[in-house]
Design an enzyme around this catalytic site. Structure first.
Site, short mmCIF file in Angstrom:
data_model
loop_
_atom_site.label_atom_id
_atom_site.label_comp_id
_atom_site.label_asym_id
_atom_site.label_seq_id
_atom_site.Cartn_x
_atom_site.Cartn_y
_atom_site.Cartn_z
N HIS A 259 -8.07 9.98 -5.99
CA HIS A 259 -7.83 10.99 -4.95
C HIS A 259 -9.05 11.90 -4.85
CE1 HIS A 259 -5.78 14.08 -2.59
NE2 HIS A 259 -4.91 13.12 -2.32
N ASP A 313 0.68 7.07 -3.03
CA ASP A 313 0.98 5.73 -2.51
C ASP A 313 1.42 4.74 -3.56
OD1 ASP A 313 -1.60 6.57 -0.40
OD2 ASP A 313 0.38 6.02 0.34
C1 SDX Z 1 -3.83 9.44 0.51
O1 SDX Z 1 -6.56 13.43 1.09
C2 SDX Z 1 -5.26 13.37 0.90
O2 SDX Z 1 -4.60 14.32 0.56
C3 SDX Z 1 -4.65 12.03 1.17
C4 SDX Z 1 -3.20 11.86 0.78
C5 SDX Z 1 -2.28 12.66 1.66
O3 SDX Z 1 -1.16 12.95 1.24
O4 SDX Z 1 -2.66 12.87 2.84
O5 SDX Z 1 -3.00 12.24 -0.58
C6 SDX Z 1 -2.77 10.40 0.94
O6 SDX Z 1 -4.63 9.03 1.31
C7 SDX Z 1 -3.89 9.06 -0.95
C8 SDX Z 1 -5.11 8.12 -1.25
C9 SDX Z 1 -4.71 6.71 -0.87
N1 SDX Z 1 -5.87 5.80 -1.03
C10 SDX Z 1 -5.93 4.92 -2.01
O7 SDX Z 1 -5.09 4.80 -2.90
C11 SDX Z 1 -7.14 3.98 -1.90
C12 SDX Z 1 -7.80 3.83 -3.26
N2 SDX Z 1 -8.40 5.09 -3.64
C13 SDX Z 1 -9.83 5.25 -3.42
O8 SDX Z 1 -10.29 4.60 -2.26
C14 SDX Z 1 -10.29 6.68 -3.61
O9 SDX Z 1 -9.74 7.14 -4.78
C15 SDX Z 1 -10.06 7.71 -2.51
C16 SDX Z 1 -10.53 7.25 -1.19
C17 SDX Z 1 -8.63 8.04 -2.43
C18 SDX Z 1 -10.84 8.97 -2.91
O10 SDX Z 1 -12.13 8.57 -2.95
P1 SDX Z 1 -13.37 9.55 -3.17
O11 SDX Z 1 -12.96 10.95 -3.47
O12 SDX Z 1 -14.31 9.33 -2.01
O13 SDX Z 1 -13.94 9.00 -4.49
P2 SDX Z 1 -15.00 7.80 -4.59
O14 SDX Z 1 -14.58 6.65 -3.74
O15 SDX Z 1 -16.35 8.39 -4.38
O16 SDX Z 1 -14.83 7.34 -6.11
C19 SDX Z 1 -15.43 8.09 -7.18
C20 SDX Z 1 -15.53 7.10 -8.34
C21 SDX Z 1 -16.25 5.80 -7.95
O17 SDX Z 1 -16.77 5.25 -9.11
P3 SDX Z 1 -18.39 5.39 -9.38
O18 SDX Z 1 -19.07 4.75 -8.18
O19 SDX Z 1 -18.64 6.89 -9.47
O20 SDX Z 1 -18.62 4.65 -10.68
O21 SDX Z 1 -14.21 6.70 -8.74
C22 SDX Z 1 -14.04 5.31 -8.49
C23 SDX Z 1 -15.12 4.89 -7.51
O22 SDX Z 1 -15.43 3.52 -7.64
N3 SDX Z 1 -12.70 5.13 -7.89
C24 SDX Z 1 -11.92 4.09 -8.12
C25 SDX Z 1 -10.77 4.32 -7.35
N4 SDX Z 1 -10.90 5.47 -6.68
C26 SDX Z 1 -12.10 5.96 -7.01
N5 SDX Z 1 -12.08 2.98 -8.90
C27 SDX Z 1 -11.05 2.11 -8.90
N6 SDX Z 1 -9.92 2.26 -8.17
C28 SDX Z 1 -9.74 3.34 -7.40
N7 SDX Z 1 -8.62 3.48 -6.69
#
Ligand code: SDX
Length: 376
Positions: A259, A313
């Protein structure tokens, strides 16, 4: 002028009294009310009133609000025909986006944004979205449409229109809690989209149509469908660990985790986990819950230190599956509920509006000479 980080990470883009998140502590409040209290004691209809009026209603206020909602369950004449004219293969989120936009054409004053008009349009959309989703799902299954029953609550009525029979009290309450939990979440991408659109003094229908388009993205509301696909791909509980380890090794994002704001377990995930566990046991889906719980333990061991925990989710997927909802209806469920939050933020933006218009840092060329096409 300051340059904001990519994705506006950490940037405060509005003041709001609607909801509050503490990402470090895992706190979510709607107008100061802890989400766990609302999930335990409130109803979705009461929660909508709270989000739109900054306080809980009295008994008579809630009765009036519910009555106003229920008399709008049936969308305007002509919408049924439009829904049943759509291809049965259409994606439900595309149908919802299209039909919310179509609602504006049945509104005699679609562009009025005074407080009373904005609330009335929000109520139109809130009341119609469950009917739109249920009508389309029955249309694509070749079943007769089931007209809404205004004697039923929001949650009961949706499940009734979808399945053609009234839900059990347990299922209706579980669905109502899911709607409470998904209703608002400060300036998430889709809510920000709604505020940006209404800030041009466009109309409520356009703002929420844009929000629906944002929510369907797999990085946002579409993740719950991705979680279900993942759970279906894992053959057994015993193979959950190797499946997840493989995704981690391939640096694939695991849906339902991580998140932008929470760096601990999403407080909504706790409530949804409890629901998922109970419903899985009641409906013979224990394996589904066991796989989910195993995944959570592996992710905590492997990525907990990076602040990657279950978000809203992850367990909503199991909950929706146990309620009997088809996988591609999971994100429409999220949208139905988030109409409450989107509308609250649109109302709030209209109360103290300033057009959103950020800048971009130009990194392209300057003073480029025009070369006639013959010489290119
Ligand atoms: C919702 O914003 C809200 O409030 C949204 C929500 C709401 O109620 O409206 O809460 C609803 O959208 C929840 C999120 C649903 N999405 C997912 O579950 C998709 C999977 N999650 C990721 O795509 C990610 O965690 C995000 C998009 C939710 C947040 O991404 P960020 O803040 O842009 O973080 P990032 O992608 O830059 O990741 C930072 C690090 C990375 O690793 P490094 O490159 O630093 O080594 O964390 C890792 C990412 O690879 N990472 C994950 C991960 N999420 C982040 N690694 C594995 N699995 C994951 N799910």
């Amino acid at each position: 002028m300051t340059t904001a980080p990519k994705g506006l990470e950490g940037v405060i883009a509005a003041e709001s009294t609607i909801s509050f998140i503490d990402g470090a502590e895992g706190v979510l409040e709607y107008v100061g009310h802890a989400i766990g209290d609302l999930a335990q004691h409130s109803t979705f209809e009461e929660t909508v009133y709270l989000l739109w009026n900054q306080r809980l209603p009295t008994r008579s206020e809630l009765a009036d609000f519910s009555a106003a909602l229920r008399e709008r369950y049936e969308p305007p004449a002509g919408m049924r025909e439009l829904i049943t004219s759509l291809p049965k293969s259409a994606e439900p989120m595309h149908v919802l986006r299209t039909m919310v936009s179509a609602l504006s054409m049945h509104d005699s004053s679609p562009n009025d944004n005074d407080p009373g008009s904005a609330r009335s349009k929000a109520l139109n959309i809130l009341a119609s979205t469950p009917t739109i989703v249920a009508y389309f799902d029955r249309h694509r299954r070749g079943l007769d449409l089931v007209a809404p029953d205004s004697s039923l609550s929001y949650a009961e009525n949706f499940l009734y229109m979808l399945n053609g029979e009234k839900p059990t009290e347990t299922m209706a309450r579980a669905f109502d809690i899911c709607m409470i939990l998904h209703a608002d979440h400060t300036l998430n991408n889709s809510t920000f989209a709604a505020r940006v659109i209404i800030s041009t003094m466009s109309d409520v229908y356009s703002a929420l149509t844009g929000a629906i388009g944002s929510l369907r993205g797999p990085l946002h509301g579409g993740a719950n469908e991705g979680v279900m696909h993942m759970l279906n791909e894992i053959p057994s509980v015993e193979e959950a660990e190797s499946y997840i380890m493989g995704k981690i090794e391939r640096k694939e994002k695991i849906m339902g985790f991580g998140h932008r704001v929470y760096k601990t377990k999403d407080p909504r995930a706790f409530a949804l986990q409890g629901l998922a566990e109970r419903l899985a046991s009641d409906t013979g889906n224990q394996d589904l819950y066991a796989k989910s719980h195993k995944i959570e333990l592996v992710m905590e061991r492997e990525l907990g230190a990076k602040g990657i925990y279950p978000n809203v989710d992850f367990y909503s997927a199991t909950t929706y599956h146990c309620i009997g909802l088809k996988l591609d209806l999971f994100t429409p469920m999220f949208a139905m509920s988030r109409v409450a939050g989107w509308s609250g933020h649109v109302i709030e933006q209209l109360e103290d509006n300033r057009l959103y218009r950020p800048k971009a840092k130009y990194v392209g060329p300057h003073a480029v000479e025009y070369v006639p096409i013959e010489q290119r």
